[in-house]
Write a protein that holds these residues in place. Structure first.
Motif, mmCIF file in Angstrom:
data_model
loop_
_atom_site.group_PDB
_atom_site.id
_atom_site.type_symbol
_atom_site.label_atom_id
_atom_site.label_comp_id
_atom_site.label_asym_id
_atom_site.label_seq_id
_atom_site.Cartn_x
_atom_site.Cartn_y
_atom_site.Cartn_z
ATOM 1 N N ASP A 67 0.829 -1.213 0.000
ATOM 2 C CA ASP A 67 0.000 0.000 0.000
ATOM 3 C C ASP A 67 0.860 1.259 0.000
ATOM 4 O OD1 ASP A 67 -2.236 -1.564 0.003
ATOM 5 O OD2 ASP A 67 -2.526 -1.487 2.178
ATOM 6 N N LYS A 68 1.972 1.252 0.801
ATOM 7 C CA LYS A 68 2.865 2.417 0.816
ATOM 8 C C LYS A 68 3.521 2.607 -0.549
ATOM 9 C CE LYS A 68 4.011 2.163 5.751
ATOM 10 N NZ LYS A 68 5.097 1.961 6.743
ATOM 11 N N ALA A 69 3.973 1.510 -1.136
ATOM 12 C CA ALA A 69 4.575 1.611 -2.469
ATOM 13 C C ALA A 69 3.553 2.089 -3.497
ATOM 14 C CB ALA A 69 5.144 0.256 -2.880
ATOM 15 N N GLU A 70 2.315 1.636 -3.347
ATOM 16 C CA GLU A 70 1.261 2.071 -4.261
ATOM 17 C C GLU A 70 0.991 3.566 -4.116
ATOM 18 O OE1 GLU A 70 -1.510 1.582 -7.271
ATOM 19 O OE2 GLU A 70 -0.071 0.117 -6.494
ATOM 20 N N LEU A 73 3.859 5.385 -5.712
ATOM 21 C CA LEU A 73 3.729 5.289 -7.161
ATOM 22 C C LEU A 73 2.638 6.218 -7.681
ATOM 23 C CD1 LEU A 73 4.408 3.871 -9.853
ATOM 24 C CD2 LEU A 73 2.736 2.111 -9.241
ATOM 25 N N GLN A 74 1.533 6.289 -6.964
ATOM 26 C CA GLN A 74 0.450 7.181 -7.376
ATOM 27 C C GLN A 74 0.891 8.644 -7.328
ATOM 28 O OE1 GLN A 74 -2.363 6.409 -8.730
ATOM 29 N NE2 GLN A 74 -2.148 4.186 -8.453
ATOM 30 N N SER A 75 1.701 9.006 -6.309
ATOM 31 C CA SER A 75 2.211 10.382 -6.217
ATOM 32 C C SER A 75 3.104 10.709 -7.411
ATOM 33 C CB SER A 75 2.984 10.553 -4.904
ATOM 34 O OG SER A 75 3.545 11.854 -4.832
ATOM 35 N N ARG A 78 0.961 11.002 -10.527
ATOM 36 C CA ARG A 78 0.235 12.273 -10.622
ATOM 37 C C ARG A 78 1.155 13.389 -11.096
ATOM 38 N NH1 ARG A 78 -2.391 10.333 -5.915
ATOM 39 N NH2 ARG A 78 -0.822 11.368 -4.601
ATOM 40 N N ASN A 79 2.379 13.408 -10.550
ATOM 41 C CA ASN A 79 3.320 14.446 -10.987
ATOM 42 C C ASN A 79 3.653 14.296 -12.472
ATOM 43 O OD1 ASN A 79 3.428 15.490 -8.384
ATOM 44 N ND2 ASN A 79 5.145 14.170 -7.789
ATOM 45 N N TRP A 80 3.875 13.036 -12.881
ATOM 46 C CA TRP A 80 4.193 12.827 -14.291
ATOM 47 C C TRP A 80 3.005 13.168 -15.181
ATOM 48 C CZ3 TRP A 80 2.227 9.730 -18.154
ATOM 49 C CH2 TRP A 80 3.008 9.636 -19.314
ATOM 50 N N LEU A 81 1.804 12.775 -14.762
ATOM 51 C CA LEU A 81 0.621 13.103 -15.554
ATOM 52 C C LEU A 81 0.393 14.606 -15.629
ATOM 53 C CD1 LEU A 81 -1.884 10.333 -14.393
ATOM 54 C CD2 LEU A 81 -0.797 10.522 -16.625
ATOM 55 N N ARG A 82 0.703 15.311 -14.532
ATOM 56 C CA ARG A 82 0.552 16.776 -14.532
ATOM 57 C C ARG A 82 1.489 17.411 -15.560
ATOM 58 N NH1 ARG A 82 1.723 17.469 -9.629
ATOM 59 N NH2 ARG A 82 -0.388 17.162 -8.816
#
Length: 368
Positions: A67-70, A73-75, A78-82
């Motif tokens: 869950d922490k790795a997820e 990864l989501q953070s 989000r930065n890459w998608l931004r």
């Protein structure tokens, strides 16, 4: 039953619901209630494992780390998608500007703004490709032997860059607003004729609506997954019951087929005998009809007369035959000498008949 087993069953429930709860705890396992009832020790093992693993089979500490790795990864995602979204939006703005230049006249300052932005994007993209990251080999030779500093020298003048940076937020906001309004009209075509202010007001609720639709979609996916698992279990149960029914049906067929076949053959034989008798009677009836149509009373009386005449002629012929046979018998008594005389007499008769015929022909020819 031990104390641990009692505690596990108490934790999961009692009675018939234990098997359903074990199956719910391990939805990915290809198990049925019959399997669990036939293997109680294995069921106890699954009850014990359910306290230490989740439904996917991961242990609780590993699930926490996952869950922490997820989240991390989501953070990063989000930065890459931004940044990627911003980059694509800028490229779309440049493409739209190129299209506008072909169909209308563009002010010089606006043209300079987009040319400066395009050059900056190209230089930054090239620098990113030339600058090795932490995951690549830093000793790998650069493309065409170029260095990032050499490409940075191709940047537009600082004055144009600053001017572009000052006008970029406004142009970017205008472009994104246009895309958002297009998205709003796509989601709700009935709002297309509304005013821009009203669309902007409704646009503030679009994110919540999209999020709600996304959650509803995920909920439907989970429901579909649960129903799929349930359908697979029911399918297996149905197939097992169907196989049992097929075996029972095969047994019934093998046990009773001979008796039924004998009765059926007897009934078929009786049927064909009756049908044969019917056909024979029909043939006889047709023969009688043909005879009735052929032999009328007049024809029968004529046949009777003909029969009488034929019988009388037959009688006379038989009498003549007896008379001739009597003469032949008397001639045979005379011996071979009389036979030679009879043959000579026969030849003389034939010569006489021939001469009479020639004389008759000659007389007819002479008279003519």
């Amino acid at each position: 039953m031990s104390f641990v087993d009692s505690a596990n069953i108490t934790l999961f429930g009692k009675g018939d619901t234990l098997h359903q709860q074990v199956l719910a705890s391990f939805p990915l396992c290809d198990l049925t209630e019959e399997d669990l009832s036939q293997n109680p020790q294995f069921c106890k093992l699954l009850v014990s494992l359910a306290q230490h693993v989740d439904s996917t089979g991961l242990t609780l500490p590993l699930k926490t780390e996952l869950d922490k790795a997820e989240q991390k990864l989501q953070s990063h995602r989000r930065n890459w998608l931004r940044s990627q979204g911003l980059f694509l939006a800028l490229k779309e703005m440049i493409q739209e500007h190129c299209v506008r230049k072909h169909y209308s006249t563009v002010p010089p300052d606006q043209n300079m703004f987009y040319e400066t932005m395009e050059k900056c994007l190209l230089v930054v993209q090239c620098v990113r490709m030339l600058d090795p990251s932490s995951t690549t080999d830093k000793e790998q030779p650069n493309i065409l032997g170029l260095e990032p500093q050499q490409v940075l020298q191709l940047m537009p003048s600082e004055k144009n860059v600053q001017r572009m940076q000052r006008g970029l937020p406004k142009e970017l906001e205008k472009h994104l607003k246009k895309k958002c309004l297009s998205l709003l009209c796509y989601c709700h075509p009935e709002w297309e004729n509304d005013s821009e202010n009203l669309k902007c007001t409704k646009l503030s609720h679009l994110a919540g609506q999209v999020d709600k639709d996304k959650k509803r979609t995920e909920s439907l996916k989970e429901s579909v997954l649960e129903k799929t698992v349930l359908l697979q279990r029911q399918t297996r149960l149905y197939l097992s019951e169907l196989i049992k029914c097929i075996k029972l049906l095969q047994t019934l067929i093998l046990d009773h087929r001979l008796k039924i076949q004998t009765d059926l053959d007897k009934k078929k034989l009786d049927y064909f005998e009756g049908k044969c008798d019917l056909v024979v009677q029909k043939i006889k009836s047709e023969l009688v009809d043909i005879q009735l149509d052929t032999y009328t009373p007049d024809a029968i009386s004529a046949h009777r007369k003909m029969r009488e005449n034929l019988e009388s002629e037959l009688k006379s012929c038989q009498e003549e035959k007896q008379h001739v046979e009597f003469k032949l018998a008397s001639f045979e008594l005379l011996g071979k000498e009389f036979q030679a005389l009879a043959e000579e007499y026969s030849k003389l008769r034939q010569q006489i008949e021939m001469k009479n015929w020639a004389l008759k022909e000659f007389t007819q020819y002479k008279n003519k």
